[in-house]
Design a protein around this motif. Structure first.
Motif, PDB file in Angstrom:
ATOM      1  N   ALA A  10      -8.011 -25.074 -36.099  1.00 46.41           N
ATOM      2  CA  ALA A  10      -7.511 -23.766 -35.670  1.00 46.41           C
ATOM      3  C   ALA A  10      -8.290 -23.290 -34.445  1.00 46.41           C
ATOM      4  O   ALA A  10      -8.942 -22.245 -34.466  1.00 46.41           O
ATOM      5  N   ASP A  11      -8.234 -24.070 -33.372  1.00 44.84           N
ATOM      6  CA  ASP A  11      -8.921 -23.709 -32.139  1.00 44.84           C
ATOM      7  C   ASP A  11      -8.384 -22.364 -31.655  1.00 44.84           C
ATOM      8  O   ASP A  11      -7.191 -22.078 -31.788  1.00 44.84           O
ATOM      9  N   TYR A  12      -9.255 -21.549 -31.111  1.00 42.83           N
ATOM     10  CA  TYR A  12      -8.905 -20.193 -30.659  1.00 42.83           C
ATOM     11  C   TYR A  12      -8.326 -19.351 -31.789  1.00 42.83           C
ATOM     12  O   TYR A  12      -7.509 -18.463 -31.565  1.00 42.83           O
ATOM     13  N   HIS A  13      -8.688 -19.674 -33.037  1.00 44.31           N
ATOM     14  CA  HIS A  13      -8.272 -18.895 -34.210  1.00 44.31           C
ATOM     15  C   HIS A  13      -6.759 -18.848 -34.355  1.00 44.31           C
ATOM     16  O   HIS A  13      -6.189 -17.789 -34.662  1.00 44.31           O
ATOM     17  N   GLN A  14      -6.076 -19.984 -34.183  1.00 42.72           N
ATOM     18  CA  GLN A  14      -4.623 -19.960 -34.333  1.00 42.72           C
ATOM     19  C   GLN A  14      -4.040 -21.320 -34.658  1.00 42.72           C
ATOM     20  O   GLN A  14      -4.580 -22.354 -34.291  1.00 42.72           O
ATOM     21  N   THR A  50      -5.927 -17.105 -37.469  1.00 42.77           N
ATOM     22  CA  THR A  50      -6.800 -17.515 -38.565  1.00 42.77           C
ATOM     23  C   THR A  50      -8.120 -16.761 -38.473  1.00 42.77           C
ATOM     24  O   THR A  50      -8.471 -16.230 -37.422  1.00 42.77           O
ATOM     25  N   ASN A  53     -12.480 -20.571 -36.614  1.00 40.63           N
ATOM     26  CA  ASN A  53     -12.194 -21.394 -35.440  1.00 40.63           C
ATOM     27  C   ASN A  53     -12.584 -22.844 -35.755  1.00 40.63           C
ATOM     28  O   ASN A  53     -13.257 -23.499 -34.975  1.00 40.63           O
ATOM     29  N   ARG A 168     -10.280  -9.233 -34.127  1.00 43.04           N
ATOM     30  CA  ARG A 168     -11.022 -10.217 -33.340  1.00 43.04           C
ATOM     31  C   ARG A 168     -11.214  -9.705 -31.952  1.00 43.04           C
ATOM     32  O   ARG A 168     -10.509  -8.984 -31.385  1.00 43.04           O
TER      33      ARG A 168
END
Length: 168
Positions: A10-14, A50, A53, A168
């Protein structure tokens, strides 16, 4: 019901979902509200926010009708709509290599997507170490079913262990 389970970074929280072949640009869809809601949507793609990260466990279920409401089992639940022209959605981390991404068969036409996140307290507590064991990993259940396009909605909002809104 068809189902697929995968672990994605989930790079960059996504985590991204898109129609196979989509050229939708999610960069402009990440408004301040979308960040708070953990859902950015364009015509044929969406990004699910997400807490961490790192790697998250993602389960995708394809349904014939809207699922039963089981909000008590999850920390944060959102719904959004997207158009599927190809009959497949691509499920990937936002920096994954798209040709290698998981593809899941879904109905052609407008679909509704419910993204339900769980284990957020433990994942947030451990942060970058949360993906080292299944019991500490953030989990994301994605349910997809045919439905007319509707605006995104937050069915249950995660406010963190402190009770304060987690932006965030």
């Amino acid at each position: 019901m068809d189902s697929s389970d995968v672990e994605l970074f989930a790079d960059y929280h996504q985590i991204h979902l898109s129609d196979d072949g989509s050229t939708g640009d999610l960069s402009e869809a990440w408004t301040d509200q979308a960040v708070v809601d953990r859902l950015a949507v364009v015509d044929d793609a969406m990004a699910i926010g997400t807490s961490v990260n790192v790697t998250v466990a993602v389960g995708v279920e394809v349904l014939d009708a809207p699922p039963a409401a089981d909000l008590a089992d999850y920390d944060h639940v959102v719904e959004g709509s997207m158009q599927v022209r190809s009959g497949r959605i691509v499920v990937m981390g936002c920096t994954d290599y798209e040709p290698d991404a998981v593809r899941v068969p879904v109905p052609v036409g407008p679909v509704r997507v419910r993204a339900a996140s769980s284990n957020l307290a433990e994942a947030e507590r451990l942060g970058v170490d949360s993906d080292e064991a299944p019991q500490t990993m953030e989990r994301l259940r994605v349910q997809v079913w045919p439905a007319p396009r509707e605006e995104p909605v937050v069915l249950k909002r995660w406010v963190g262990e402190s009770g304060l809104r987690q932006d965030r």
